[in-house]
Design an enzyme around this catalytic site. Sequence first.
Site, PDB file in Angstrom:
ATOM      1  N   SER A  42       2.107  -6.151  -7.651  1.00  0.00           N
ATOM      2  CA  SER A  42       2.209  -5.327  -6.435  1.00  0.00           C
ATOM      3  C   SER A  42       0.921  -5.571  -5.692  1.00  0.00           C
ATOM      4  O   SER A  42       1.359  -5.643  -4.400  1.00  0.00           O
ATOM      5  CB  SER A  42       2.290  -3.684  -6.823  1.00  0.00           C
ATOM      6  OG  SER A  42       3.276  -3.650  -7.685  1.00  0.00           O
ATOM      7  N   HIS A  76       0.070   1.159  -2.008  1.00  0.00           N
ATOM      8  CA  HIS A  76       0.560   1.000  -3.282  1.00  0.00           C
ATOM      9  C   HIS A  76       1.507   2.166  -3.702  1.00  0.00           C
ATOM     10  O   HIS A  76       2.593   1.986  -4.348  1.00  0.00           O
ATOM     11  CB  HIS A  76      -0.298   0.390  -4.484  1.00  0.00           C
ATOM     12  CG  HIS A  76       0.094   0.427  -5.880  1.00  0.00           C
ATOM     13  ND1 HIS A  76      -0.030   1.356  -6.689  1.00  0.00           N
ATOM     14  CD2 HIS A  76       0.951  -0.709  -6.354  1.00  0.00           C
ATOM     15  CE1 HIS A  76       0.670   0.744  -7.937  1.00  0.00           C
ATOM     16  NE2 HIS A  76       1.179  -0.286  -7.706  1.00  0.00           N
ATOM     17  N   ARG A 102      -4.588   0.811  -2.230  1.00  0.00           N
ATOM     18  CA  ARG A 102      -3.986   1.877  -3.369  1.00  0.00           C
ATOM     19  C   ARG A 102      -3.208   2.731  -2.690  1.00  0.00           C
ATOM     20  O   ARG A 102      -2.194   3.476  -3.418  1.00  0.00           O
ATOM     21  CB  ARG A 102      -5.066   2.519  -4.228  1.00  0.00           C
ATOM     22  CG  ARG A 102      -4.451   3.253  -5.245  1.00  0.00           C
ATOM     23  CD  ARG A 102      -5.346   3.576  -6.622  1.00  0.00           C
ATOM     24  NE  ARG A 102      -5.722   2.309  -7.270  1.00  0.00           N
ATOM     25  CZ  ARG A 102      -4.949   1.706  -8.211  1.00  0.00           C
ATOM     26  NH1 ARG A 102      -3.534   2.344  -8.723  1.00  0.00           N
ATOM     27  NH2 ARG A 102      -5.252   0.693  -8.862  1.00  0.00           N
TER      28      ARG A 102
END
Length: 213
Positions: A15, A46, A43
């Site tokens: 990812s 994500h 993040r």
Amino acid sequence: MNNYIRQPQQIERNSFDIISRLIVESRPDYHFVDADQEAVIKRVIHTTADFDWLDILYFSPDVLRLIRDGILRGCTLYTDTTMVLSGINKARLAQYGSECRCYVSDPRTIQMAKAQQITRSMAAVDLALQEPGEKIFVFGNAPTALFRLMEHPVTPIAVVGVPVGFVGAEESKNALINSGLNCLAAKGRKGGSNIAAAIINAILYRMPEVRHE
């Protein structure tokens, strides 16, 4: 049907590789300020699959180092929802001598909110401020919590202010950005409990790397 990745670490690595590639392809002139901010922003992307976070996350000067140092000193993180509390990696936080609390459902909070005719999120802030020790506030849902905190003459280590929504969310975050407090804030309406937790986790996961840089 059976040909898919099952290993969670591999899924996460893939990812992040995809996120990095898409940023290069779609925003070739984009540059992260530093590795700390890159870790946080990626993040959050994500967590959301939303690349708007490249542009809407505000960092006050040195805020990530201040949060990291506070965690290393054994501070307490106070959240505005149990969702934020649930999302933060509390085991990793405890490794550094820190902890996380949420008082929104505490009986004392409920009583204070009813007596003062305020939201439970506001009362939870008041309750947290009565406690000793260094504090980091992590808000992902309640603009009233953020406004309430700024009504007090206090200077926490930092504030993560990313409430989501249409009523007071953008205004509360703009006020935080202009407050002079050390903070991370989401510009505009976007945010959420998952974003708040992702920001703290990004800092926690990067801490071992920072120690060796």
